[in-house]
Scaffold this active site. Structure first.
Site, PDB file in Angstrom:
ATOM      1  N   GLU A 139      50.417 -28.209 -23.004  1.00  0.00           N
ATOM      2  CA  GLU A 139      50.324 -29.382 -22.124  1.00  0.00           C
ATOM      3  C   GLU A 139      50.613 -30.677 -22.874  1.00  0.00           C
ATOM      4  O   GLU A 139      50.815 -31.714 -22.245  1.00  0.00           O
ATOM      5  CB  GLU A 139      48.947 -29.422 -21.440  1.00  0.00           C
ATOM      6  CG  GLU A 139      47.810 -30.025 -22.242  1.00  0.00           C
ATOM      7  CD  GLU A 139      47.313 -29.160 -23.408  1.00  0.00           C
ATOM      8  OE1 GLU A 139      47.875 -28.076 -23.626  1.00  0.00           O
ATOM      9  OE2 GLU A 139      46.376 -29.596 -24.107  1.00  0.00           O
TER      10      GLU A 139
ATOM     11  N   HIS B  86      48.831 -26.244 -27.915  1.00  0.00           N
ATOM     12  CA  HIS B  86      48.677 -27.056 -26.707  1.00  0.00           C
ATOM     13  C   HIS B  86      50.007 -27.251 -25.986  1.00  0.00           C
ATOM     14  O   HIS B  86      50.702 -28.229 -26.232  1.00  0.00           O
ATOM     15  CB  HIS B  86      48.117 -28.433 -27.076  1.00  0.00           C
ATOM     16  CG  HIS B  86      46.676 -28.401 -27.443  1.00  0.00           C
ATOM     17  ND1 HIS B  86      45.678 -28.611 -26.521  1.00  0.00           N
ATOM     18  CD2 HIS B  86      46.065 -28.201 -28.619  1.00  0.00           C
ATOM     19  CE1 HIS B  86      44.502 -28.533 -27.129  1.00  0.00           C
ATOM     20  NE2 HIS B  86      44.710 -28.286 -28.411  1.00  0.00           N
TER      21      HIS B  86
ATOM     22  N   CYS C 186      43.134 -23.653 -26.276  1.00  0.00           N
ATOM     23  CA  CYS C 186      42.313 -24.145 -27.388  1.00  0.00           C
ATOM     24  C   CYS C 186      40.829 -23.883 -27.105  1.00  0.00           C
ATOM     25  O   CYS C 186      40.402 -22.750 -27.102  1.00  0.00           O
ATOM     26  CB  CYS C 186      42.612 -25.620 -27.636  1.00  0.00           C
ATOM     27  SG  CYS C 186      42.113 -26.172 -29.274  1.00  0.00           S
TER      28      CYS C 186
END
Lengths: 256, 1032
Positions: A220, A218, A98
């Site tokens: 994560e 994302h 990002c």
């Protein structure tokens, strides 16, 4: 090398937000990530020499003023430029998620390090920030971060206002840049549908070596199925986002 | 002589269409709200640099810093010949006769782009030591179908793009437009003010003079209070200084002191409508002390709760719902600032409540935000041809602004917005209510010290860190305690700076971990006067040298330094031996900090400016001497003041189909109504899962329907924050201002129950749950302008008594709360009559509960076909309480008596549901609230491609009551048939009704006496629910 010896630096400070979960995503695979403030890294660039992976997490570095990732890129270029160049030339791995992706692009490290910039990330077609889970396809590519996912469709959250990939020049030039990326196997992730107006629905690209990955979604935030957006799909299983970190770590195990 | 450079950033020739969506939405906006057709519009950002001397190489540097070379080009004041390019681009974008609107910041207003740009410039090695200033701004090229004159352009600019309090607008019409000329005539916003010396205030004057001083200085004190100060200083044989008067006024403001909640109130009642509970006649010596804290202390004692760690005395409440972490919660309002500047007001609202969390105990880390907006919608006024009073902003503009403020505040700080609500009512047009909440975590013990106790000591240094002081926000605390009227000083508005705060927050946590300070609190309302004033209570004294505080620009008077509410500041108490480490770390983390004094035990707050004493206030006088007010309240609903809207509102009649109620039409109409329809397009602009810990997000459902069904509560996993791996907390909210006009006692009960019920649905344990109260009330103090104050105060007493009663019955303590008591607007309507718009009495209740195991978390949507669907709760057929139908249809009126809640038995039901969830006997659960049973059923279904069929077997006249009545305490669940027996056994004794089952049809089918009375598809429900969502 043994994964317990793999050193991961996760950058933080100046508005980076996702350092904890990015570090957690690495930690869950048995490596020891270190969250490091940009200023501390500037003071001690040798840490970078010792590391194998550098992660630039998501966030709003410098409040996303001027352009997202722009000031972080300037700061890295002028304060850590040399160390970063060596890091890349040594074949080490970088992942920019990002805002981290935006910074890598503004730094000129993606899609091709040390060449004239010809790609950027700009405001979504809709003109605003979007948080939603989207389907992504993982094409066959050179990217070492996605090589355990080739051919799959995966669901990950996006959370950005400036994720639209745009190429330089007129239409012909833009197409040419895209074709070159395609040929070089640098398209690492694409949106299954048009999400934000990104050229050719690209969601993530790697450098020609496949070791530097930048992506807007994302991973994560999808490391456990408890975090899945649908009530019916929550479970204690490892989330699909984990695979990206696992792939990077496996590459280090084999190659360093 | 200084130089000004200007750099304008344009897209390059190949990317001129990049902003097409934005341009279209601007055109649509102007067409809708200004009734004007815009042919072309184009926004261009620019930067200006002011430097003492020419900067070498500035063009190359500016190009690198300000532009994205792939898609942008720069036109600068250094290359005037290039400016003809602009005309070429304008032509390419089809402009024929463009006019130009230039919007820059007024001097002294926080300009975040400029601050960041300055940092960027300082990254460049050759600029590191060069002193310069940066400003930023926006140019708008515009061309309308019918030419606009300057005044019209200016009007449009202030309507859509700028705020008079913050921005300077310059118009250049087409005939005057020369790019070369404008690039040659540059101005730079500069603050030029002169500091006034501290002065002595003579209070020995006539009453009328005292009142004039009170108004002129924005003290917002009552006459009694000024006279009390007058006699106090008479005894001291001296006059107060302006600094002292300001500190006293701030500390005694309604906002800081909560005078109404501490006052002695007599309550009586008469003319109670049927079913409205009598609460007798009594005098309450402090609503807060008796009803709020009173309930909590009683619960704590009765239940022997060990998990209440810190309540009511700190910036936020702290509870122990985890083995490692303590959890804190605070909810604030920022109504008046949001009325003046919606974006800045909401942004500083969210950043402000984040600082409350950062400033609780030794400093907690924010992990989740909540936000609730109570707003009006322009559409209502337009459709009913009601003119919005002069001076009020278009309510849709307020909505856009406050939404963007919360979005930027949360997203840029990296805090997920996990729960909230939009509530609409025409009476929020005078003052929007903006509630911002934050949850934080802190390790229970760190460096061998408990973290929930503050430890400032005499001898500790006072350090102010974060932002600098400017004129912004002066008199914010007193202002929010005043009605909104014309002529407000511009300084009350503040713009937040998320990046400065983010650095401050990160630094604070790092410094805490290293044990570098003893105590911390935030600078909120009242600025240093409040933060140092409050902290010095513990040491019993402080010495402050105001000139040492970092300032944005020179020219601030001592009192301004003391009370300015410039944002992003926290006050630390640092031991002298740690000060170097503290300041060094701050410097390394780009956080500005300055030592401004020292805590002592002198008993006084002693304030100095350049060595001279400008104030010396006895702390006892400041904090303990004010006597409570004595107020009278009387509850008589026939004594309400007439409403400001006189005309009758036209509504349709309940729709019929073949002589029977057309249930589908009613249901879909409900789905489209403001309080029910989806606001997903707004909510998905908040980051709701940064930190990767949000298990239940604002929306749920399956991928096929876009994860678009509403969730009941947010659930945050503790593991990613270092807490228990299987532990999580639920955050939910409840508010029902629409019930206030019937009875605020019931309203408060409904609000509490809604919050609790939502948390129960996702899996929170009712026996490990705490509440936060936020009151937003119309002014309940009698005056000539406020004839029905006694009634409004009685409404306040009733709501508070209800909170007391229900929290005791539920056994759920309040751990934090806030009240905002002057939510009125006084202005002029189109007939030149003075009118007053008061918000409906509004109580937001936030529930925070522990979910003991993540595997028991449930979401609202149904999961599989052929599962049993139960209503837990009463069928309500004897009532007429379909509030939302009352809003929609002329021939439907809500009537007394309204459904009552029985809290004692209700909590038992919740305990049973929780047990059933624990035993994994429930597959999905969803609360029934606005719109009633049928709507909740449809919501459960439309998040999936599955269907629901139920049988109700009731006569037609009862359909409406059964399907649409609203109340509290009711939940819909689905159960796998194999668990039916076990589930029913656990729920034994609770009102339970097997309504039907889930199907694979994708339709909601309702039968009564074997006749199908409704058959509607989930797709159609979703389409109506998302009627205003558009593309995400």
């Amino acid at each position: 090398m043994n994964r317990s010896n793999i050193k991961v630096l996760v950058l933080t400070g100046d508005g980076i937000n996702c350092e904890e979960e990015t570090a957690n995503a690495f930690r869950e695979h048995g490596v020891q990530p270190r969250i490091i403030h940009i200023q501390d890294l500037i003071e001690k660039p040798t840490l970078l020499t010792e590391a194998h992976i550098l992660a630039l997490p998501g966030g709003f570095s410098f409040g996303d003023e001027i352009g997202s990732g722009q000031i972080l890129a300037l700061k890295l270029k002028y304060s850590l430029g040399e160390a970063l160049t060596t890091f890349i030339k040594d074949g080490k791995l970088i992942i920019g998620i990002c805002n981290g992706f935006q910074a890598l692009v503004r730094l000129g490290l993606l899609p091709k390090p040390f060449t004239q910039r010809e790609m950027t990330l700009t405001h979504n077609r809709q003109g605003h920030f979007i948080n939603r889970w989207v389907d992504l396809t993982i094409p066959q590519s050179k990217c070492v971060w996605t090589n355990t996912l080739y051919g799959l469709t995966i669901n990950l959250p996006i959370r950005h206002g400036e994720g639209k990939i745009v190429f330089a020049g007129d239409k012909a030039s833009q197409d040419k840049i895209y074709e070159s990326l395609l040929e070089q196997g640098q398209i690492a992730l694409t949106y299954k549908e048009d999400i934000n107006g990104s050229s050719f629905k690209i969601a993530g690209v790697s450098d020609p070596s496949g070791r530097i990955l930048g992506l807007m979604p994302h991973p994560e935030a999808a490391t456990s199925e408890w975090l899945n957006p649908s009530g019916g799909e929550k479970s204690g299983q490892i989330g699909i986002g984990s695979k990206i970190f696992e792939s990077g770590i496996q590459f280090c195990e084999t190659n360093f | 002589m200084s130089l000004i450079y200007r750099f304008e950033i344009y897209p390059d020739i190949h990317h001129l269409e990049g902003s097409a969506t934005r341009e279209k939405s601007l055109k649509d906006w102007i067409a809708q709200y200004e009734n004007r057709e815009i042919k072309n519009i184009w926004e261009i950002k620019y930067f200006q640099i002011e430097a003492e001397q020419p900067i070498a190489n500035i063009l190359t540097i500016a190009r690198e810093v300000f532009t994205d070379s792939v898609v942008e080009v720069m036109i600068s004041s250094l290359e005037l010949e290039q400016s003809s390019q602009i005309d070429l681009w304008l032509e390419k974008k089809n402009f024929q006769k463009p006019c130009l609107i230039d919007i820059s910041f007024r001097p002294g207003v926080t300009d975040n782009s400029a601050l960041a740009s300055l940092e960027a410039l300082h990254c460049i090695p050759e600029l590191k030591t060069i002193s310069m200033k940066v400003s930023s701004g926006m140019m708008i090229y515009i061309e309308s179908t019918h030419p606009m004159i300057s005044l019209q352009l200016e009007g449009l600019a202030y309507e859509k793009f700028a705020n008079k309090l913050l921005h300077k607008v310059t118009i250049t019409t087409h005939s005057e437009l020369s790019h070369k000329k404008r690039l040659q005539n540059l101005t730079f916003p500069a603050v030029s003010i002169i500091a006034e010396k501290a002065k002595v205030i003579n209070l020995d004057v006539e009453i009328s003079q005292l009142e004039k001083m009170n108004n002129d200085n924005c003290w917002a004190l009552s006459l009694d209070e000024i006279q009390f100060i007058q006699s106090y200083y008479k005894k001291l044989s001296r006059s107060p200084t302006d600094v002292e008067m300001e500190v006293i006024a701030q500390s005694w403001s309604e906002h800081c002191k909560h005078k109404i909640f501490s006052s002695e109130i007599t309550y009586s009642e008469s003319q109670l409508p049927p079913g409205v509970k009598s609460i007798g006649e009594f005098t309450v010596k402090g609503i807060f002390k008796n009803f709020i804290r009173g309930a909590t202390l009683k619960i704590q004692e009765e239940r022997k709760i060990p998990w209440l760690i810190s309540i009511f005395h700190d910036n936020a409440g702290i509870v122990r719902f985890d083995d490692v972490l303590d959890i804190c919660i605070k909810v604030e309002t920022h109504n008046s600032p949001s009325a003046l500047d919606p974006y800045g007001g909401a942004l500083t609202g969210i950043l402000g409540v984040n600082r409350d969390i950062l400033g609780v105990g030794l400093g907690a880390k924010p992990i989740a935000n909540t936000n609730v907006f109570c707003l009006a919608e322009n559409q209502y006024f337009e459709e009913n041809k009601i003119s919005i009073p002069l001076l009020l902003k278009n309510p849709d503009r307020i909505k856009e602004g406050v939404h963007l403020g919360v979005q930027d505040g949360g997203n840029k700080s990296g805090i997920p917005t996990v729960n909230g609500a939009f509530v609409f009512d025409r009476d929020f047009v005078g003052k929007p209510l903006v509630f911002c909440g934050t949850v934080g975590v802190i390790p229970q013990v760190e460096n061998g010290k408990v973290t929930h106790e503050k430890g400032q000591r005499p001898g500790d240094l006072i350090v102010m860190a974060g932002g600098r002081i400017g004129k912004d926000g002066i008199h914010g605390a007193t202002f929010s305690s005043m009605e909104l009227v014309d002529g407000v000083p511009t300084s009350v508005v503040q713009i937040g700076d998320p990046i400065t705060q983010k650095r401050l927050g990160d630094f604070l946590i790092e410094a805490r971990t290293l044990g570098l300070f003893n105590s911390v609190t935030d600078n909120g309302a009242g600025g240093l006067s409040s933060s140092v004033g409050e902290m010095s209570q513990l040491t019993n004294g402080a010495h402050v040298d105001l000139e040492k505080a970092l300032i944005k620009y020179p020219g601030l008077s001592p009192f301004e330094l003391m009370v300015s509410e410039s944002q992003e500041r926290m006050t630390f108490s640092v031991a002298p031996k740690k000060i170097k480490l503290f300041l060094d770390l701050a410097h390394k983390r780009s956080v500005e900090a300055s030592v401004i004094g020292e805590f002592n035990n002198s008993g006084f707050l002693s304030i100095f400016y350049e060595g001279e004493s400008v104030g010396n206030i006895d702390l006892h006088f400041l904090h303990e001497s004010l006597l409570p007010m004595k107020l009278k309240s009387h509850f008589d609903p026939t004594h309400m003041a007439p409403h400001w809207i006189k005309q009758t509102i036209k509504k349709p009649r309940l729709p019929l189909k073949a002589q029977k109620f057309d249930l589908e039409k009613i249901l879909l109409e409900l789905f489209r109504s403001p309080n029910i329809r989806s606001h997903e397009n707004y909510i998905r602009r908040y980051d709701h899962e940064v930190k990767a810990a949000t298990i239940v997000k604002p929306f749920t459902g399956t991928k096929e329907v876009g994860f678009s069904a509403p969730s009941d509560a947010g659930v945050i996993w503790m593991k990613p924050h270092g807490g228990g791996a299987d532990n999580s907390i639920a955050i939910a909210c409840g508010l029902c201002p629409k019930v206030s006009k019937f009875d605020t006692y019931l309203m408060a009960e409904y609000a509490v129950d809604e919050a609790v019920r939502n948390a129960i649905c996702v899996g929170a344990n009712p026996d490990e749950m705490v509440l936060v109260d936020n009151y937003c009330w119309p002014d309940p103090i009698s005056s000539a302008r406020n004839p029905d104050a006694e009634y409004k105060l009685a409404q306040l007493v009733r709501a508070s008594k209800a909170l007391y009663d229900i929290s005791l019955d539920y056994g759920m303590p309040f751990v934090s709360g806030k009240d905002s008591m002057k939510n009125d607007f006084i202005g002029i309507n189109e007939f030149q009559e003075t009118i007053k718009i008061s918000v409906p009495p509004t109580l937001l209740v936030t529930a925070l509960g522990r979910v003991p195991s993540i595997s028991m978390i449930r979401t609202s949507e149904i999961k599989k076909e052929s599962e049993l669907l139960y209503l837990i709760g009463e069928n309500l057929i004897q009532f007429q309480s379909a509030f939302e139908l009352g809003e929609l249809y002329e021939d439907y009126q809500v009537q007394y008596p309204l459904p009552q809640l029985n809290p004692k038995s209700q909590i038992e039901i919740y305990r049973k549901i929780h047990l059933a969830l624990k035993d994994k006997l429930i597959e999905s659960s969803h609360d029934i609230s606005d719109g009633g049973l049928l709507l909740a059923l449809a919501e459960k279904m439309m998040g999936t491609t599955l269907g629901i069929k139920i049988s109700i077997d009731l006569p037609e006249k009862e359909w409406i009551n059964f399907l649409f009545n609203e109340s509290a305490g009711r939940i819909l669940v689905t159960v796998n048939p194999k668990n039916q027996k076990a589930f029913e056994q656990i729920l034994h004794g609770a009102p339970l009704m097997l309504l039907g089952e889930t199907t694979s049809s994708g339709h909601l089918v309702v039968k009564s006496n074997r006749v199908e009375i409704l058959n509607v598809s989930g797709v159609v429900c979703m389409k109506n629910y998302k009627c205003q969502v558009g593309e995400i």
